[in-house]
Design a protein around this motif. Sequence first.
Motif, short mmCIF file in Angstrom:
data_model
loop_
_atom_site.label_atom_id
_atom_site.label_comp_id
_atom_site.label_asym_id
_atom_site.label_seq_id
_atom_site.Cartn_x
_atom_site.Cartn_y
_atom_site.Cartn_z
N ALA A 1 20.90 86.13 32.13
CA ALA A 1 20.18 86.25 33.42
C ALA A 1 21.10 86.87 34.47
O ALA A 1 20.62 87.50 35.42
N SER A 2 22.39 86.69 34.32
CA SER A 2 23.32 87.26 35.30
C SER A 2 24.67 87.50 34.64
O SER A 2 24.96 86.98 33.56
N GLU A 3 25.47 88.30 35.37
CA GLU A 3 26.83 88.60 34.91
C GLU A 3 27.66 87.31 34.84
O GLU A 3 28.46 87.12 33.94
N GLU A 4 27.42 86.43 35.82
CA GLU A 4 28.18 85.17 35.88
C GLU A 4 27.90 84.32 34.64
O GLU A 4 28.79 83.70 34.08
N GLU A 5 26.63 84.32 34.24
CA GLU A 5 26.25 83.54 33.06
C GLU A 5 26.95 84.08 31.81
O GLU A 5 27.44 83.33 30.97
N ALA A 6 27.01 85.41 31.71
CA ALA A 6 27.67 86.05 30.56
C ALA A 6 29.16 85.71 30.57
O ALA A 6 29.74 85.39 29.53
N LEU A 7 29.76 85.75 31.74
CA LEU A 7 31.19 85.44 31.85
C LEU A 7 31.47 84.00 31.43
O LEU A 7 32.37 83.73 30.63
N ARG A 8 30.65 83.08 31.97
CA ARG A 8 30.83 81.66 31.62
C ARG A 8 30.75 81.47 30.11
O ARG A 8 31.52 80.75 29.50
N ASP A 9 29.78 82.15 29.51
CA ASP A 9 29.58 82.01 28.07
C ASP A 9 30.80 82.50 27.29
O ASP A 9 31.29 81.81 26.39
N VAL A 10 31.30 83.68 27.65
CA VAL A 10 32.42 84.23 26.89
C VAL A 10 33.68 83.40 27.09
O VAL A 10 34.49 83.23 26.17
N MET A 11 33.82 82.82 28.28
CA MET A 11 35.00 81.99 28.55
C MET A 11 34.96 80.72 27.69
O MET A 11 35.95 80.35 27.05
N ARG A 12 33.81 80.06 27.68
CA ARG A 12 33.68 78.83 26.91
C ARG A 12 33.77 79.11 25.40
O ARG A 12 34.42 78.39 24.66
N LEU A 13 33.12 80.17 24.98
CA LEU A 13 33.10 80.47 23.55
C LEU A 13 34.48 80.86 23.02
O LEU A 13 34.89 80.45 21.94
N SER A 14 35.22 81.66 23.80
CA SER A 14 36.53 82.11 23.33
C SER A 14 37.51 80.94 23.27
O SER A 14 38.33 80.83 22.35
N ARG A 15 37.41 80.03 24.23
CA ARG A 15 38.26 78.83 24.20
C ARG A 15 37.92 78.00 22.97
O ARG A 15 38.80 77.49 22.27
N GLY A 16 36.63 77.87 22.69
CA GLY A 16 36.20 77.12 21.51
C GLY A 16 36.79 77.69 20.23
O GLY A 16 37.14 76.96 19.31
N MET A 17 36.94 79.04 20.19
CA MET A 17 37.49 79.67 18.99
C MET A 17 38.95 79.29 18.77
O MET A 17 39.41 79.16 17.63
N THR A 18 39.68 79.13 19.86
CA THR A 18 41.08 78.71 19.74
C THR A 18 41.16 77.36 19.04
O THR A 18 41.93 77.16 18.10
N TYR A 19 40.31 76.43 19.48
CA TYR A 19 40.31 75.09 18.90
C TYR A 19 39.82 75.11 17.46
O TYR A 19 40.32 74.41 16.60
N LYS A 20 38.81 75.95 17.23
CA LYS A 20 38.22 76.03 15.89
C LYS A 20 39.26 76.52 14.87
O LYS A 20 39.43 75.92 13.82
N ALA A 21 39.94 77.61 15.21
CA ALA A 21 40.92 78.17 14.27
C ALA A 21 42.06 77.17 14.07
O ALA A 21 42.53 76.96 12.94
N ALA A 22 42.50 76.54 15.17
CA ALA A 22 43.64 75.63 15.08
C ALA A 22 43.31 74.41 14.22
O ALA A 22 44.08 74.04 13.34
N VAL A 23 42.15 73.80 14.47
CA VAL A 23 41.80 72.57 13.73
C VAL A 23 41.51 72.88 12.27
O VAL A 23 41.63 72.00 11.41
#
Length: 368
Positions: A62-84
């Motif tokens: 719906a907005s650029e801000e929403e896209a940014l929030r998503d990519v920030m949360r998702l990329s952080r999640g990937m760090t934890y996913k790979a590490a665990v």
Amino acid sequence: MNVIEKDQSTASENAVLAQMFELGHEQVVFCNDKATGLRAIIGIHNTVLGPALGGTRMWNYASEEEALRDVMRLSRGMTYKAAVSGLNLGGGKAVIIGDARTQKNEALMRRFGKFVDSLAGKYITAEDVGMTTLDMEYIHNETEHVVGIPETLGGGGDPSPVTAYGVYMGMKASAKQAWGNDLLNGKKIVVQGVGNVGSHLIDYAIKEGAKVWVSDIFEDKIKAITDKYPGVKVLQPHEIFDAEMDIYAPCALGATLNDDTINRLKCQVVSGAANNQLLDEEKHGNLLVEKGIFYAPDFLINAGGVINCFAELEGYNRERAIAKTEHIYDTTLNIYKLAADQGINTNRAAMQLAEKRISDIGKVKLGY
Ligand code: NAD
């Protein structure tokens, strides 16, 4: 104003840097191309363990801000996913802003591939929501830094079946925790989102004799499932959180576990593929514990896809990827134990395990 004060005020005025600071991102790349209409954001969260690997999501934000929030949360999640998951990978993710059903074409994908290539391997892309192996093939025309390419090109193909297998492993481990045995036979499982992962998860559940209910926002997706499995029942998207069930399997988008939904949920286990299921990790992780619901941390049990992608980097071997994905069963049980021993929620326990690995291996890397 001294330098520190100046830096802080800059961060608070600039939403991107403030978010990077808060979530610990190394780099965020904004991609814009007028000719192809590409608008994308690549988030590189952490590269201590290796290159940042994570899929690209195409979504009509719906907005650029929403896209940014998503990519920030998702990329952080990937760090934890790979590490665990014990992988030598960091965390990254990308989003392309647009409707995957109407706005996707070869040029857009290849232009995106060029942006990925410009990062010289620091970020490796793959599939996520709204993307297909064909898109990976297009991207592969422009960069080597892409996985999830078709098997005919030496890749591992669509990682979704392996992701679904890992979710199934996490679900069985959660069933064991909740009911004392890991059989899904007779359990009522509600699968929210019957896309790439959800549809394969249904396959495993039905083969084990579970009673499966599904929900999706697209009729054609539902029809494909009910045509294949006539016994499957359908719920409207708004009905999910009021339905009686044993297991809720979120396989659509994130943040479906929040104040409203957790208080309505009538299940004993939550185990699904969607990333970032908890709206607020700590608050909602604790609320699930209070409600007596066993929650299999999303980034732990949906790691099959990244495990499959990692296998591609090593020279693809499907059996090895599946065998590694099977470990999700034991890790999930271990996380339930760690959480109980420490009196913390399972999400926190899984994060602690991941953080410890990043810290330990980070020290190893200091030497030559
Ligand atoms: P997908 O796009 O193929 O499927 C998602 C499905 O959810 C679609 O059918 C969509 O119509 C549906 N949906 C969207 N909003 C919904 C709603 N409100 N209610 C019900 N259905 C809704 O995506 P996917 O590849 O199956 O991934 C599903 C989830 O799993 C995503 O969160 C993704 O990030 C995560 N995940 C996927 C993989 C993978 O290997 N594909 C790996 C790890 C995590």
